[in-house]
Design a protein around this motif. Structure first.
Motif, mmCIF file in Angstrom:
data_model
loop_
_atom_site.group_PDB
_atom_site.id
_atom_site.type_symbol
_atom_site.label_atom_id
_atom_site.label_comp_id
_atom_site.label_asym_id
_atom_site.label_seq_id
_atom_site.Cartn_x
_atom_site.Cartn_y
_atom_site.Cartn_z
ATOM 1 N N ALA A 25 0.286 6.004 13.679
ATOM 2 C CA ALA A 25 2.093 7.004 14.139
ATOM 3 C C ALA A 25 3.439 6.392 12.945
ATOM 4 N N VAL A 26 3.323 5.037 12.886
ATOM 5 C CA VAL A 26 4.056 4.749 11.372
ATOM 6 C C VAL A 26 3.785 5.382 10.315
ATOM 7 N N ALA A 27 2.072 5.625 9.806
ATOM 8 C CA ALA A 27 2.319 6.327 8.705
ATOM 9 C C ALA A 27 2.633 7.146 8.912
ATOM 10 N N ALA A 28 2.325 8.508 9.939
ATOM 11 C CA ALA A 28 3.066 9.607 9.732
ATOM 12 C C ALA A 28 4.578 10.055 9.402
ATOM 13 N N GLY A 29 4.847 9.145 9.929
ATOM 14 C CA GLY A 29 6.227 8.542 8.529
ATOM 15 C C GLY A 29 7.710 8.379 10.358
ATOM 16 N N SER A 30 7.159 8.033 11.296
ATOM 17 C CA SER A 30 8.505 7.591 12.097
ATOM 18 C C SER A 30 8.065 6.461 12.936
ATOM 19 N N ALA A 31 8.659 5.045 13.208
ATOM 20 C CA ALA A 31 9.199 4.675 13.856
ATOM 21 C C ALA A 31 7.923 5.468 15.951
ATOM 22 N N SER A 43 -7.565 5.010 5.315
ATOM 23 C CA SER A 43 -6.553 4.124 4.942
ATOM 24 C C SER A 43 -5.360 4.803 3.297
ATOM 25 N N THR A 44 -5.769 6.129 2.883
ATOM 26 C CA THR A 44 -4.855 5.720 1.630
ATOM 27 C C THR A 44 -3.949 7.135 2.122
ATOM 28 N N GLY A 45 -3.594 7.401 3.982
ATOM 29 C CA GLY A 45 -3.023 8.053 4.500
ATOM 30 C C GLY A 45 -1.596 6.907 4.821
ATOM 31 N N LEU A 46 -1.843 5.619 4.386
ATOM 32 C CA LEU A 46 -0.735 4.768 4.455
ATOM 33 C C LEU A 46 0.259 4.674 3.231
ATOM 34 N N ARG A 47 1.621 5.230 3.350
ATOM 35 C CA ARG A 47 2.578 5.564 1.872
ATOM 36 C C ARG A 47 2.201 4.873 1.080
ATOM 37 N N PHE A 48 2.540 3.668 1.786
ATOM 38 C CA PHE A 48 3.194 2.232 0.920
ATOM 39 C C PHE A 48 2.275 2.049 0.142
ATOM 40 N N LEU A 49 0.713 1.517 1.005
ATOM 41 C CA LEU A 49 -0.360 1.396 0.606
ATOM 42 C C LEU A 49 -0.758 1.907 -1.132
ATOM 43 N N SER A 50 -0.829 3.619 -1.037
ATOM 44 C CA SER A 50 -0.981 4.804 -1.866
ATOM 45 C C SER A 50 -0.030 4.586 -3.226
ATOM 46 N N ASN A 51 1.658 4.844 -2.702
ATOM 47 C CA ASN A 51 2.460 4.280 -3.369
ATOM 48 C C ASN A 51 2.322 2.768 -4.694
ATOM 49 N N ALA A 52 1.336 1.865 -3.396
ATOM 50 C CA ALA A 52 1.504 0.178 -4.438
ATOM 51 C C ALA A 52 0.438 0.608 -5.767
ATOM 52 N N LEU A 53 -0.328 1.237 -5.044
ATOM 53 C CA LEU A 53 -1.660 1.529 -6.108
ATOM 54 C C LEU A 53 -1.264 2.224 -7.783
ATOM 55 N N ALA A 54 -0.470 3.474 -7.082
ATOM 56 C CA ALA A 54 0.405 4.643 -8.120
ATOM 57 C C ALA A 54 1.384 3.754 -8.713
ATOM 58 N N ALA A 55 1.808 2.179 -8.827
ATOM 59 C CA ALA A 55 2.755 1.813 -9.556
ATOM 60 C C ALA A 55 2.270 0.747 -9.990
ATOM 61 N N ALA A 56 0.574 0.445 -9.549
ATOM 62 C CA ALA A 56 -0.080 -0.176 -10.793
ATOM 63 C C ALA A 56 -0.643 1.005 -11.904
ATOM 64 N N PHE A 57 -0.813 1.833 -10.968
ATOM 65 C CA PHE A 57 -1.273 2.898 -12.562
ATOM 66 C C PHE A 57 -0.387 4.147 -13.077
ATOM 67 N N PRO A 58 0.581 3.523 -14.110
ATOM 68 C CA PRO A 58 1.947 4.204 -14.266
ATOM 69 C C PRO A 58 1.610 6.093 -14.358
#
Length: 416
Positions: free
Chosen positions: A310-316, A375-390
């Motif tokens: 539910a949180v990964a979908a964008g809401s508390a 689990s790549t649907g977890l936005r904060f996780l995919s963002n952290a990975l993207a930041a490592a490969f600019p």
């Protein structure tokens, strides 16, 4: 054309079949081409249910045993031991895995309308981290289970490499791609050269520059969520009457799918009951005992997973614990999800950067970062990975089907 490919996942599974010159995914439940990797042994009716039907039967209150995350057992000492499946019966864990594979094979044969004896099975980069012997034993066990259900010609392919094959089929130019396959049980990375010219080659070993993985993924996030929220309401991380933290073994088991059932036995239940004097707040022990006696462990783990989704979908959201205690619910938001899973996120990103280093490739030189796995649907996780490969273009594959499709492409190449 008598072959199939099976993505036997920790959380979800899928089956690919040949169709004309291409590959199609079999529908496993109704119109769904993926199925939760779950089996329910119904003691009331002496029957078995799989996937969504297994979870529904458990929620409906039938007597029996629900088993999920079957893949996580591979390579563990549990595999050859027996487990209670309800109704006074027991079964080896390996045979439970075979039972689920048999259902996938049966469904594939219904679609193909003929027997299937050849299969490509996906496998993570590592079934077991930092233990080559256990990792090799895990693949042998999965091979044994596949032979047990009637497969005779069995091949394996790394899951992230299979996902690369799926991505490659849509490219017009050559690229250097880091495939991030983050599912329920493992986070796997492969650095692969892909392109329309390369896909014509059957042998692709030289195009795989490096692969690496860690046994950290979606179910670990679920565990962290449960431990940070639900289990705190049962005394986890609280200080007891002896001025020390309450022993945490029972909480770790409650938050781990394939260990939950171990707390329900008479001996373990009695040990937990005798811990009551340790609790400064007896309500915590009452809730823990209610979980044990009413066998609520899997349902509570499901509540944690639902909160993560539910949180990964964008809401508390609020975690409804009415089954545990009337009017009990907990607030949960993205900040709580990020904080509770920070260690897992760091380990996953470290595994990704290690893959590039192992190939001698700078992170800035990677063209694309291809995401697959639930689990790549977890936005904060995919963002952290993207930041490592600019400089890498983030590309979202089909989170639940890319690996199965790629395995099917590989199966067509080797079996045709």
């Amino acid at each position: 054309m008598s072959f199939c490919a099976i993505d036997f996942g920790t959380s979800n599974s899928a089956v690919a079949l040949p169709e004309h010159a291409g590959i199609r995914l079999a529908t496993l439940e109704g119109t769904h081409s993926t199925m939760p990797t779950a089996v329910f042994f119904n003691a009331d009716e002496n029957s078995q249910a799989f996937g969504r039907a297994a979870i529904a039967a458990y929620i409906d209150g039938y007597d029996g045993r629900l088993m999920r995350s079957l893949k996580s057992i591979l390579g563990s000492p549990l595999l050859e031991s027996a487990t209670d499946i309800g109704g006074g019966r027991s079964m080896r864990y390996l045979d439970v895995i075979a039972t689920f594979l048999r259902q996938l094979k049966h469904t594939a044969e219904q679609h193909a309308r003929h027997p299937i004896e050849r299969v490509v099975l996906g496998r993570p980069v590592f079934f077991v981290d930092d233990d080559p012997a256990s990792d090799a034993a895990a693949q042998r066990s999965l091979t044994e289970a596949a032979r047990q259900v009637g497969f005779k010609d069995i091949e394996f392919q790394f899951e992230p490499i299979a996902a690369a094959f799926d991505y490659e089929s849509r490219l017009e130019t050559e690229q250097l791609v880091l495939v991030a396959d983050i599912g329920g049980g493992t986070s796997d990375f492969s650095l692969v050269r892909v392109g329309p010219q390369r896909m014509r080659q059957l042998e692709r070993k030289s195009d795989v520059l490096a692969h690496h993985g860690v046994h950290v993924a979606g179910t670990d996030f679920d565990r962290r969520v449960e431990m940070a929220t639900i289990l705190r309401e049962m005394g986890y991380k609280t200080i007891g009457t002896d001025a020390r933290e309450i022993p945490n073994g029972v909480y770790f088991d409650l938050a781990t799918w394939h260990l939950i059932n171990t707390i329900y036995g008479p001996k373990r239940s009695a040990e937990i009951r005798l811990m009551r004097h340790l609790y400064a707040d007896p309500i915590h022990h009452d809730r823990l005992m209610r979980t044990v006696t009413q066998r609520l462990g899997h349902a509570l783990a499901g509540c944690a997973e639902d909160a993560k989704i539910a949180v990964a979908a964008g809401s508390a959201t609020r975690i409804d614990l009415e089954l545990l205690e009337e009017d009990l619910s907990l607030a949960f938001d993205e900040h709580g999800l990020i904080e509770s899973t920070r260690e897992e996120t760091q380990r996953i990103v470290a595994a990704a950067t290690h893959t590039a280093r192992a190939a001698g490739v700078a992170p800035q030189a990677i063209d694309a970062l291809y995401f697959t796995g639930g689990s790549t649907g977890l936005r904060f996780l995919s963002n952290a990975l993207a930041a490592a490969f600019p400089n890498a273009l983030p590309v979202a594959g089909d989170r639940l089907a890319s690996v199965a499709t790629g395995l099917g492409i590989h199966a067509r190449r080797i079996f045709s």
